[in-house]
Write an enzyme that holds these catalytic residues in place. Structure first.
Site, mmCIF file in Angstrom:
data_model
loop_
_atom_site.group_PDB
_atom_site.id
_atom_site.type_symbol
_atom_site.label_atom_id
_atom_site.label_comp_id
_atom_site.label_asym_id
_atom_site.label_seq_id
_atom_site.Cartn_x
_atom_site.Cartn_y
_atom_site.Cartn_z
ATOM 1 N N ASN A 157 9.982 0.890 11.687
ATOM 2 C CA ASN A 157 10.877 1.734 10.897
ATOM 3 C C ASN A 157 10.065 2.844 10.230
ATOM 4 O O ASN A 157 9.005 2.592 9.656
ATOM 5 C CB ASN A 157 11.599 0.887 9.835
ATOM 6 C CG ASN A 157 12.643 -0.021 10.457
ATOM 7 O OD1 ASN A 157 13.309 0.357 11.418
ATOM 8 N ND2 ASN A 157 12.786 -1.230 9.926
ATOM 9 N N THR A 162 11.578 -0.155 3.957
ATOM 10 C CA THR A 162 11.564 -0.584 2.549
ATOM 11 C C THR A 162 10.156 -0.842 2.032
ATOM 12 O O THR A 162 9.933 -0.849 0.829
ATOM 13 C CB THR A 162 12.397 -1.871 2.355
ATOM 14 O OG1 THR A 162 11.885 -2.889 3.221
ATOM 15 C CG2 THR A 162 13.863 -1.631 2.650
ATOM 16 N N HIS A 195 4.076 0.612 3.850
ATOM 17 C CA HIS A 195 2.776 0.334 4.478
ATOM 18 C C HIS A 195 3.148 0.076 5.933
ATOM 19 O O HIS A 195 3.906 -0.868 6.216
ATOM 20 C CB HIS A 195 2.151 -0.898 3.822
ATOM 21 C CG HIS A 195 0.820 -1.315 4.380
ATOM 22 N ND1 HIS A 195 -0.251 -1.649 3.567
ATOM 23 C CD2 HIS A 195 0.384 -1.490 5.653
ATOM 24 C CE1 HIS A 195 -1.292 -1.996 4.328
ATOM 25 N NE2 HIS A 195 -0.921 -1.923 5.609
ATOM 26 N N CYS A 251 0.945 -1.987 -3.431
ATOM 27 C CA CYS A 251 1.611 -2.291 -2.160
ATOM 28 C C CYS A 251 1.678 -3.806 -1.896
ATOM 29 O O CYS A 251 0.665 -4.499 -1.927
ATOM 30 C CB CYS A 251 0.850 -1.575 -1.034
ATOM 31 S SG CYS A 251 1.387 -2.072 0.604
ATOM 32 N N HIS A 291 4.103 -0.985 9.445
ATOM 33 C CA HIS A 291 4.131 -2.333 10.015
ATOM 34 C C HIS A 291 4.979 -2.333 11.277
ATOM 35 O O HIS A 291 5.905 -1.533 11.419
ATOM 36 C CB HIS A 291 4.660 -3.358 9.010
ATOM 37 C CG HIS A 291 5.942 -2.954 8.356
ATOM 38 N ND1 HIS A 291 5.997 -2.053 7.316
ATOM 39 C CD2 HIS A 291 7.219 -3.316 8.609
ATOM 40 C CE1 HIS A 291 7.253 -1.879 6.946
ATOM 41 N NE2 HIS A 291 8.026 -2.640 7.722
ATOM 42 N N HIS A 303 -4.146 0.990 4.603
ATOM 43 C CA HIS A 303 -2.831 1.349 4.057
ATOM 44 C C HIS A 303 -2.437 2.776 4.418
ATOM 45 O O HIS A 303 -3.141 3.722 4.067
ATOM 46 C CB HIS A 303 -2.844 1.209 2.529
ATOM 47 C CG HIS A 303 -1.570 1.631 1.882
ATOM 48 N ND1 HIS A 303 -0.557 0.739 1.576
ATOM 49 C CD2 HIS A 303 -1.118 2.852 1.516
ATOM 50 C CE1 HIS A 303 0.449 1.399 1.034
ATOM 51 N NE2 HIS A 303 0.136 2.679 0.986
ATOM 52 N N GLY A 311 15.650 2.818 7.255
ATOM 53 C CA GLY A 311 15.720 1.660 6.364
ATOM 54 C C GLY A 311 14.368 1.090 6.014
ATOM 55 O O GLY A 311 14.261 -0.075 5.607
ATOM 56 N N HIS A 359 7.461 -4.669 13.393
ATOM 57 C CA HIS A 359 8.257 -5.897 13.459
ATOM 58 C C HIS A 359 8.142 -6.463 14.872
ATOM 59 O O HIS A 359 8.288 -5.723 15.861
ATOM 60 C CB HIS A 359 9.737 -5.603 13.195
ATOM 61 C CG HIS A 359 10.046 -5.140 11.808
ATOM 62 N ND1 HIS A 359 10.535 -5.972 10.835
ATOM 63 C CD2 HIS A 359 9.932 -3.915 11.229
ATOM 64 C CE1 HIS A 359 10.731 -5.292 9.716
ATOM 65 N NE2 HIS A 359 10.368 -4.032 9.932
ATOM 66 N N CYS A 406 -0.480 -4.846 1.053
ATOM 67 C CA CYS A 406 -1.913 -4.885 0.699
ATOM 68 C C CYS A 406 -2.226 -6.163 -0.079
ATOM 69 O O CYS A 406 -3.286 -6.767 0.107
ATOM 70 C CB CYS A 406 -2.299 -3.652 -0.113
ATOM 71 S SG CYS A 406 -2.449 -2.150 0.874
#
Ligand code: DGP
Length: 113
Positions: free
Chosen positions: A88, A96, A99, A6, A101, A48, A94, A103, A9
């Site tokens: 997302n 990508t 892991h 990842c 996250h 993770h 979308g 934004h 990671c």
């Protein structure tokens, strides 16, 4: 709990360079390499996992903790006038990097979604 394949990671472990703006035992916040706004940060749990639907109770607690930290981190990094959070989830969104996250987008008027 790190995944060797990842990207996030590897960033957390310091194996891939990033512009980190905040880090503690549970989370890391760094600049997105493909910024979609004047300020574009990614808040990432150190643990993770891919999706909210796959999070354990402990991982959900970390997400909740992250949401308490983000307002100050956003404010201190150029989002005094507001910001948008995006998580997302899966292919249609979308996603990508698999892991989880958050934004953090801001630093300018963002317009409508
Ligand atoms: P998402 O589409 O929600 O999975 O967003 C993944 C984001 O991660 C995307 O905006 C680009 C960013 N990204 C991908 N690889 C890297 C990297 O190696 N470093 C940093 N800082 N950001 C990355």
């Amino acid at each position: 709990m790190l995944d060797e394949q990842c990207i996030f990671c590897k960033i957390i472990a310091g194996e891939i360079p990033s512009k980190k703006v905040y880090e503690d035992d549970w989370m890391c916040v760094f600049a997105d390499v493909e910024p979609k706004a004047k300020v574009h940060l990614l808040a990432v749990p150190k643990s993770h996992f891919k999706l909210l639907s796959e999070a354990t109770d402990d991982q959900m607690e970390i997400i909740s903790y992250m949401l308490t930290k983000i307002p100050r981190i956003a404010r201190e990094n150029g989002c005094e006038n507001g910001y948008r959070l995006i998580i997302n989830q899966g292919e249609d969104a979308g996603q990508t990097v698999f892991h989880l996250h958050i934004h953090i987008l801001g630093g300018e008027p963002l317009g409508d979604l």
